[in-house]
Design an enzyme around this catalytic site. Sequence first.
Site, PDB file in Angstrom:
ATOM      1  N   GLY A  49       0.848  -1.177   0.000  1.00 19.24           N
ATOM      2  CA  GLY A  49       0.000   0.000   0.000  1.00 19.24           C
ATOM      3  C   GLY A  49       0.884   1.227   0.000  1.00 19.24           C
ATOM      4  CD  GLN A  54       3.744   5.428   2.972  1.00 17.82           C
ATOM      5  OE1 GLN A  54       2.718   4.909   2.569  1.00 17.82           O
ATOM      6  NE2 GLN A  54       4.839   4.732   3.200  1.00 17.82           N
ATOM      7  CB  CYS A 102       6.537   1.301   6.746  1.00 17.47           C
ATOM      8  SG  CYS A 102       5.878   2.856   6.136  1.00 17.47           S
ATOM      9  CG  LEU A 103       7.114   1.013   0.481  1.00 18.25           C
ATOM     10  CD1 LEU A 103       6.259   1.441  -0.697  1.00 18.25           C
ATOM     11  CD2 LEU A 103       8.271   0.134   0.013  1.00 18.25           C
ATOM     12  CG  HIS A 144       0.887   0.060   7.558  1.00 16.58           C
ATOM     13  ND1 HIS A 144       2.012  -0.375   8.223  1.00 16.58           N
ATOM     14  CD2 HIS A 144       1.340   0.968   6.649  1.00 16.58           C
ATOM     15  CE1 HIS A 144       3.075   0.255   7.747  1.00 16.58           C
ATOM     16  NE2 HIS A 144       2.692   1.072   6.783  1.00 16.58           N
ATOM     17  CD  GLU A 145      -0.630   1.612   3.225  1.00 13.56           C
ATOM     18  OE1 GLU A 145      -0.332   2.803   3.013  1.00 13.56           O
ATOM     19  OE2 GLU A 145       0.235   0.717   3.360  1.00 13.56           O
ATOM     20  CG  HIS A 148       1.229   5.849   6.205  1.00  9.57           C
ATOM     21  ND1 HIS A 148       2.451   6.239   6.699  1.00  9.57           N
ATOM     22  CD2 HIS A 148       1.406   4.575   5.770  1.00  9.57           C
ATOM     23  CE1 HIS A 148       3.325   5.248   6.567  1.00  9.57           C
ATOM     24  NE2 HIS A 148       2.722   4.218   6.020  1.00  9.57           N
TER      25      HIS A 148
HETATM   26 ZN    ZN Z   1       3.677   2.445   5.580  1.00  9.84          ZN
END
Ligand code: ZN
Length: 191
Positions: A49, A54, A102-103, A144-145, A148
């Site tokens: 995701g 981000q 996480c990216l 999680h998304e 953010h």
């Molecule tokens: Zn993330």
Amino acid sequence: MALLKIAQIGHPILRRTAREISRDELMGDKIQRFIDDLIDTMRDAAGAGLAATQVYEPIRICAIEVKDNPRYPYKPNIPLTVLVNPKLTPLSQESFENFEGCLSVPNLRGRVRRFTEVQVDAWDRHGENISTQVRGISAGTYQHEVDHLDGMLFVDRLVSSQTLCTWEHFERFEKALFADEARALVERWGG
Ligand code: ZN
């Protein structure tokens, strides 16, 4: 196709609360192009995701897609989903421990407690209502998304900082145990 730069932990954009967007704004070329770029960037980085914050846009949009993801081989597939102004509501108090990465948090993973079942209310990229329920590992991905968009990272929700590990050490020391836990969740909730 344009790939967007992904913010890394420590950049203040990741701590912003993203703002809601209107249907008019959503339907405009600018946001539609942005959503295309968000999806391309998520796929290029092999993310499960990616949230707008981000990629330095503090608006309430995130994309989710899991297609036999090599970063998360135990994750059930999720078809491409774009959530606009999403709201998540737990359907029970039951929770499970997810092992997240996480990216925006390079080379770290850790255990995070997530609700097992959540109601998802959002718009899709065309402003149509989405009302659905997600369960198990996929529910963790959604939480999680959406976190953010509220300036939260998985490291804020660790069950213990002692669960933090590199990706290499996840493979070496944690993966077998977590894969069993993930299998049990997938058996129970499908996916
Ligand atoms: Zn993330």
